[in-house]
Enzyme design. Structure first.
Site, PDB file in Angstrom:
ATOM      1  N   CYS A 191       0.770  -1.130  -0.029  1.00  6.67           N
ATOM      2  CA  CYS A 191       0.070   0.159   0.078  1.00  6.67           C
ATOM      3  C   CYS A 191       0.957   1.299  -0.149  1.00  6.67           C
ATOM      4  O   CYS A 191       1.688   1.078   0.745  1.00  6.67           O
ATOM      5  CB  CYS A 191      -0.837  -0.066   1.342  1.00  6.67           C
ATOM      6  SG  CYS A 191      -2.293  -1.200   1.126  1.00  6.67           S
ATOM      7  N   PRO A 192       0.466   2.126  -0.592  1.00  8.36           N
ATOM      8  CA  PRO A 192      -0.691   2.340  -1.454  1.00  8.36           C
ATOM      9  C   PRO A 192      -0.276   2.338  -3.069  1.00  8.36           C
ATOM     10  O   PRO A 192      -1.387   2.532  -3.551  1.00  8.36           O
ATOM     11  CB  PRO A 192      -1.007   3.979  -1.235  1.00  8.36           C
ATOM     12  CG  PRO A 192       0.633   4.729  -1.115  1.00  8.36           C
ATOM     13  CD  PRO A 192       1.335   3.527  -0.564  1.00  8.36           C
TER      14      PRO A 192
END
Lengths: 478, 65, 83
Positions: C22-23
């Site tokens: 992430c992200p």
């Protein structure tokens, strides 16, 4: 649903078996180890809940800003409310181990640092712990970076003393701390004793003229005014900026008008879109409440107020603070113990005195990580998450790439600074505080939102740049 | 999700938590928790400091018995 | 492991963000979808569990349809049709 490989099941049982063995053997040595086991098993539960709920603070506002997905921010807000409800119960009974933090603008600034770091690192402090349990090497690097940054940051003096305002220095010097702390040497020391400690500690219940350990104070003051109201405002803001337009679009497409009940349904849909996170939040709340209860009960049983006394009685008096205490929050906490184990390691390896500062020397100590209750919690948290990930076949070893390692180290650095400035991370600094009716928790939260925004701006730019490059090559091939 | 294994883990965890709650309840009963009185918790900080100093003077290690 | 974006066929593109956490998978997916034409299919390959939810939610709210979801040994493959 897919079949879970046998190997995974075996590993899950091995991990649990290890913690069972540690518990039984340590209990065999001395009854006092029950205290550490309380941290261990609750940490294990936190790990399971976090992994199950994909409890990612980092993604909350980041995904909202970056890709317009409100799921996690809503989940976290709902989880905060559920957590706050169990906390209100604990507070009303008067056996909460929670202490509010000083409230001032410093919490916003700390949150800003933390928020930026969280986006860069791709995970918050607890997020990185549970993702380590999923086999994620980047998350492990984040933890290392947070840990090292904190341990050095709290001890750093020398040139940095010049950055301390005179008023902080004078105020810190008057606090009557023992000479071993050497309070006028060290930026964080003077920041703490000369500034933060002078700020008021507030709770919504007290601000409204109620007592936190009363039913009215805990439920009406701290829970309703302190959590439900601000959380609702936050949810309405998220709905009106990110979700509303989709609801309007869909209603217009299907029937040509938008009614108030469409909005109600849309809002409800948003609230229920992240069941996993909400469920995890509820269980986290219950586990935290139970942990406070168990720890408080054990303290009474053993006649202590802090695990430091137990460690001293067991003969481990190395690394206890000048008050004889160690870090012993009694509930879910993440960053302090990460600083501690690095503090201990550096203290041992380099011989530099890491006990001449407030953070280690006066409050938290640097006990041997093998006997540090909070470290037992962190290790078990990783274990609990690993077990959960294995049983869902989501465990996978991932080596960090150079790019991700760079982000991890930068992110961990920012989070380390932020969590020390704010006296806690997104959990200790925001989640637990906000849920317990401490306004400084919300201030930290506001800072985190701002930090996430800044971090996302950067990554949008970065990703755009990299995509453009890939696409350009592709066009070339066509 | 490997259901059986998940429940094995839950039972083990619940067992330990139950054990620790068993530890924590009696002291709460002793101080009168649940009878509607304010709970008097543990010992004071000064006492703790004294205790600690005493342990230090005794040369650290070992039990304080 | 670096990110890869390839054309696999007419109107079929593959975005490989394995190894990313992430992200990044969701931002790359978003950016890639923005570049595609309506009706094109994007095959996203990633191995970050939490991104699966983010990508699903993102497609849901933007009206892009996920036509196929696969998960094998921790590697997710999503086929997304751009609306």
């Amino acid at each position: 649903m897919q079949e879970i490989p046998r190997k995974n099941k075996v590993w899950a049982l091995i991990i649990v078996g290890f913690f069972v063995l540690v518990s039984l053997v340590s209990y065999g040595f001395h009854e006092y180890y029950v205290y550490l086991q309380a941290y261990l098993w609750f940490g294990f539960i936190y790990g399971m809940c976090l992994q199950y709920g994909r409890f990612c603070f980092a993604s909350a506002f980041r995904d909202l800003f970056a890709v317009g997905v409100p799921r996690m921010v809503v989940g976290i807000v709902i989880a905060t409310m559920l957590f706050a409800f169990t906390s209100a119960f604990v507070n009303a009974t008067g056996w909460s181990t929670f202490h509010p933090a000083p409230t001032s603008i410093h919490a916003v600034i700390a949150g800003l640092f933390f928020g930026i770091g969280m986006v860069f690192a791709g995970g918050c402090a607890s997020g990185s712990l549970y993702k380590t349990g999923e086999g994620n090497g980047v998350a492990l690097m984040v933890i290392l970076s947070i840990s090292v940054t904190q341990a050095i940051f709290v001890d750093i003096g020398g040139w940095f003393n010049k950055l301390v305002p005179e008023s902080w220095r004078l105020s810190a010097a008057q606090k009557g701390l023992p000479p071993s702390i050497n309070v006028t040497d060290g930026w964080v020391d003077q920041y703490l004793a000369g500034y933060v400690w002078n700020q008021p500690t507030l709770r919504f219940a007290e601000m409204l003229g109620m007592k936190t350990d009363s039913i009215a104070g805990a439920f009406l003051g701290n829970f309703f005014v302190g959590v439900v109201l601000p959380a609702t405002v936050l949810l309405i803001w998220v709905y009106s900026v990110w979700v509303r337009k989709n609801v309007v679009k869909r209603a217009m497409e299907s029937k040509g008008t938008v009614t108030f009940s469409d909005h109600l349904n849309g809002f409800w849909g948003m609230v229920t879109s992240s069941k996993r996170t909400a469920i995890a939040g509820l269980f986290l709340g219950i586990a935290c409440g139970l942990q406070m209860f168990v720890i408080e009960g054990l303290r009474m049983k053993f006649g202590v107020k802090n695990a430091g006394t137990l460690l001293a009685r067991l003969g481990f008096d190395y690394g206890l603070s000048a008050k004889g205490t160690v870090f012993d929050p009694g509930y879910w906490y993440v960053t302090t113990q990460e600083a501690q184990w690095v503090g201990w390691t550096l203290h041992k390896l380099t011989g530099i005195n890491f006990m001449d500062n407030i953070f280690f020397g006066w409050v938290n100590g640097i006990p041997n990580p093998a006997f540090n209750p909070a470290d037992w919690m962190s290790v078990a948290l990783i274990g609990g998450s690993a077990v959960m990930a294995l049983l869902q076949n989501e465990f996978k070893f991932k080596k960090p790439t150079r790019e991700l390692a760079t982000w991890a180290i930068i992110g961990g650095f920012f989070m380390g600074i932020g969590s020390r400035l704010g006296l806690g991370c997104n959990v200790g600094g925001f989640f637990v505080r906000a849920a317990n009716g401490d306004p400084s928790g919300w201030l930290f939260g506001i800072g985190m939102i701002g930090g996430a925004f800044v971090g996302v701006k950067f990554f949008n730019w970065w990703t755009e740049r990299k995509m453009a490059k890939e696409m350009a090559e592709l066009e070339f091939e066509l | 999700m490997a259901k059986i294994h998940f429940w094995i883990v839950v039972i083990i965890v619940a067992g330990f938590i139950g054990f620790m709650i068993g530890y924590a309840v009696p002291p709460f009963m002793e101080v009168g928790f649940g009878k509607g009185q304010a709970v008097q918790q543990g010992v004071s900080e000064e006492e703790l400091m004294k205790q600690y100093q005493q342990i230090l003077e005794e040369g650290g290690g070992g039990e304080s018995e | 492991m670096a990110m890869k974006f390839e054309k696999k066929g007419e109107g079929l593109y593959m975005l490989d963000v394995k190894g990313y956490v992430c992200p990044h998978p969701q931002i790359y997916t978003k950016k890639a979808l923005e570049k595609l034409r309506s009706g094109d299919i994007l095959e996203v390959v990633f191995d970050n569990p939490s991104s699966s939810e983010s990508i699903s939610a993102m497609c849901e709210s933007n009206g892009n349809e996920i036509v196929e979801k696969k998960m094998e040994g921790g590697v997710f493959t999503f086929r997304i049709r751009k609306s």
